[in-house]
Scaffold this motif. Sequence first.
Motif, PDB file in Angstrom:
ATOM      1  N   LEU A   1       0.831  -1.202   0.000  1.00 42.61           N
ATOM      2  CA  LEU A   1       0.000   0.000   0.000  1.00 42.61           C
ATOM      3  C   LEU A   1       0.869   1.256   0.000  1.00 42.61           C
ATOM      4  O   LEU A   1       1.938   1.272   0.622  1.00 42.61           O
ATOM      5  CB  LEU A   1      -0.914   0.018   1.232  1.00 42.61           C
ATOM      6  CG  LEU A   1      -2.097  -0.934   1.248  1.00 42.61           C
ATOM      7  CD1 LEU A   1      -2.786  -0.871   2.611  1.00 42.61           C
ATOM      8  CD2 LEU A   1      -3.086  -0.586   0.145  1.00 42.61           C
ATOM      9  N   PRO A   2       0.425   2.322  -0.671  1.00 45.92           N
ATOM     10  CA  PRO A   2       1.185   3.577  -0.650  1.00 45.92           C
ATOM     11  C   PRO A   2       1.363   4.081   0.783  1.00 45.92           C
ATOM     12  O   PRO A   2       0.407   4.114   1.561  1.00 45.92           O
ATOM     13  CB  PRO A   2       0.300   4.534  -1.457  1.00 45.92           C
ATOM     14  CG  PRO A   2      -0.538   3.658  -2.310  1.00 45.92           C
ATOM     15  CD  PRO A   2      -0.777   2.416  -1.513  1.00 45.92           C
ATOM     16  N   GLY A   3       2.570   4.439   1.129  1.00 44.92           N
ATOM     17  CA  GLY A   3       2.836   4.995   2.457  1.00 44.92           C
ATOM     18  C   GLY A   3       3.049   3.976   3.546  1.00 44.92           C
ATOM     19  O   GLY A   3       3.372   4.342   4.681  1.00 44.92           O
ATOM     20  N   VAL A   4       2.862   2.679   3.256  1.00 41.43           N
ATOM     21  CA  VAL A   4       2.963   1.639   4.289  1.00 41.43           C
ATOM     22  C   VAL A   4       4.327   0.943   4.212  1.00 41.43           C
ATOM     23  O   VAL A   4       4.778   0.555   3.137  1.00 41.43           O
ATOM     24  CB  VAL A   4       1.845   0.595   4.150  1.00 41.43           C
ATOM     25  CG1 VAL A   4       2.081  -0.581   5.092  1.00 41.43           C
ATOM     26  CG2 VAL A   4       0.496   1.233   4.445  1.00 41.43           C
ATOM     27  N   SER A   5       4.952   0.801   5.372  1.00 42.49           N
ATOM     28  CA  SER A   5       6.192   0.032   5.495  1.00 42.49           C
ATOM     29  C   SER A   5       5.954  -1.088   6.495  1.00 42.49           C
ATOM     30  O   SER A   5       5.537  -0.839   7.626  1.00 42.49           O
ATOM     31  CB  SER A   5       7.334   0.932   5.981  1.00 42.49           C
ATOM     32  OG  SER A   5       8.477   0.165   6.310  1.00 42.49           O
ATOM     33  N   PHE A   6       6.202  -2.331   6.059  1.00 40.72           N
ATOM     34  CA  PHE A   6       6.017  -3.487   6.936  1.00 40.72           C
ATOM     35  C   PHE A   6       7.357  -4.193   7.106  1.00 40.72           C
ATOM     36  O   PHE A   6       8.018  -4.529   6.120  1.00 40.72           O
ATOM     37  CB  PHE A   6       4.993  -4.456   6.339  1.00 40.72           C
ATOM     38  CG  PHE A   6       4.792  -5.695   7.160  1.00 40.72           C
ATOM     39  CD1 PHE A   6       3.983  -5.671   8.294  1.00 40.72           C
ATOM     40  CD2 PHE A   6       5.428  -6.895   6.822  1.00 40.72           C
ATOM     41  CE1 PHE A   6       3.811  -6.813   9.061  1.00 40.72           C
ATOM     42  CE2 PHE A   6       5.257  -8.033   7.581  1.00 40.72           C
ATOM     43  CZ  PHE A   6       4.444  -7.990   8.707  1.00 40.72           C
ATOM     44  N   GLN A   7       7.756  -4.407   8.364  1.00 40.77           N
ATOM     45  CA  GLN A   7       9.023  -5.063   8.651  1.00 40.77           C
ATOM     46  C   GLN A   7       8.834  -6.168   9.686  1.00 40.77           C
ATOM     47  O   GLN A   7       8.009  -6.042  10.595  1.00 40.77           O
ATOM     48  CB  GLN A   7      10.037  -4.053   9.181  1.00 40.77           C
ATOM     49  CG  GLN A   7      10.463  -3.004   8.165  1.00 40.77           C
ATOM     50  CD  GLN A   7      11.458  -2.025   8.757  1.00 40.77           C
ATOM     51  OE1 GLN A   7      11.110  -0.873   9.021  1.00 40.77           O
ATOM     52  NE2 GLN A   7      12.695  -2.461   8.973  1.00 40.77           N
ATOM     53  N   VAL A   8       9.622  -7.214   9.539  1.00 38.25           N
ATOM     54  CA  VAL A   8       9.573  -8.350  10.457  1.00 38.25           C
ATOM     55  C   VAL A   8      10.817  -8.323  11.337  1.00 38.25           C
ATOM     56  O   VAL A   8      11.941  -8.205  10.842  1.00 38.25           O
ATOM     57  CB  VAL A   8       9.498  -9.682   9.700  1.00 38.25           C
ATOM     58  CG1 VAL A   8       9.538 -10.856  10.682  1.00 38.25           C
ATOM     59  CG2 VAL A   8       8.240  -9.738   8.840  1.00 38.25           C
ATOM     60  N   MET A   9      10.610  -8.441  12.654  1.00 40.38           N
ATOM     61  CA  MET A   9      11.715  -8.613  13.587  1.00 40.38           C
ATOM     62  C   MET A   9      11.986 -10.112  13.683  1.00 40.38           C
ATOM     63  O   MET A   9      11.190 -10.852  14.259  1.00 40.38           O
ATOM     64  CB  MET A   9      11.363  -8.049  14.964  1.00 40.38           C
ATOM     65  CG  MET A   9      12.420  -8.316  16.022  1.00 40.38           C
ATOM     66  SD  MET A   9      14.001  -7.528  15.686  1.00 40.38           S
ATOM     67  CE  MET A   9      13.589  -5.818  16.065  1.00 40.38           C
TER      68      MET A   9
END
Length: 275
Positions: free
Chosen positions: A193-201
């Motif tokens: 999605l525009p503007g979304v950053s998803f990161q996994v620890m």
Amino acid sequence: MAPRNNNRKKNKTTMNTVGAVVGRLRSQAGLSQPELAERACVAPETIASIEQGRRPLLPHVAERLDDVLGSKGVLWVMVDNLPEEAKFPVWAVEYVTKEQEALALASYQNQVLPGLLQTEEYARAVFRCHVPALTEEEIDQRVAARLERQAVLHRKRPLTASFVVSEAVLKDRIGGREVFLTQLRHLRSCADLPGVSFQVMPLGRESHAALNGPFSLLETPDHQHLAYSESQYSSHLIDHPDEVSNLAQRYAMLRAQALNPEESKRLLDQLLGES
């Protein structure tokens, strides 16, 4: 700060008022809390929590109480005219309100996926894990409220949103295999999605900046920076600059320790391929 405190007091007062009316009608009917609960087919704790202003009176419960107490729809009318914010626990109202108008938000979660990224089925499964158990009507109401919040990710002007999620959350199977697969696909879609950053620890890290647990950060339209954290029975909307700054520093460190967004997308693709 005064308006936020006033909003919290106002919402708490509303729930206290509704609870007081329920208690008064119950007393006039000559019923104890357990007796009313039994006749209305709800848990005794539900009646106690409503009367003490700790739980909102849901429409379907209001209808049952009106029938038992002979109050001719009075409780249902009260509930029908409550503000929209009453859909959420009183301690979360301020945060949810701020969330909907935020310019930017960030969230770290290590138990479940962030509410803004949950599918309907996953959210329902999460609420079904609640102890003591919620009624189906209560679950429906909470799921609907959670899904409504997600519109913030699809605004015409994109929100800047960052999510860091423990890999352990992705390894759980909340709701079962099919719910999990649908949730993974949705998560992969949200990551684009525009503007979304998803990161996994990832698991196995030798250092971790958020061992004290999950929290969220947000920036309001007037550029005020706030933080939010929850515990079992309460939550805190934090506006003290030093405390917000400390959590912002932790979040920045978390992002550096986590997989970057592209690596996280590849991990989601891998999990989907293995399923």
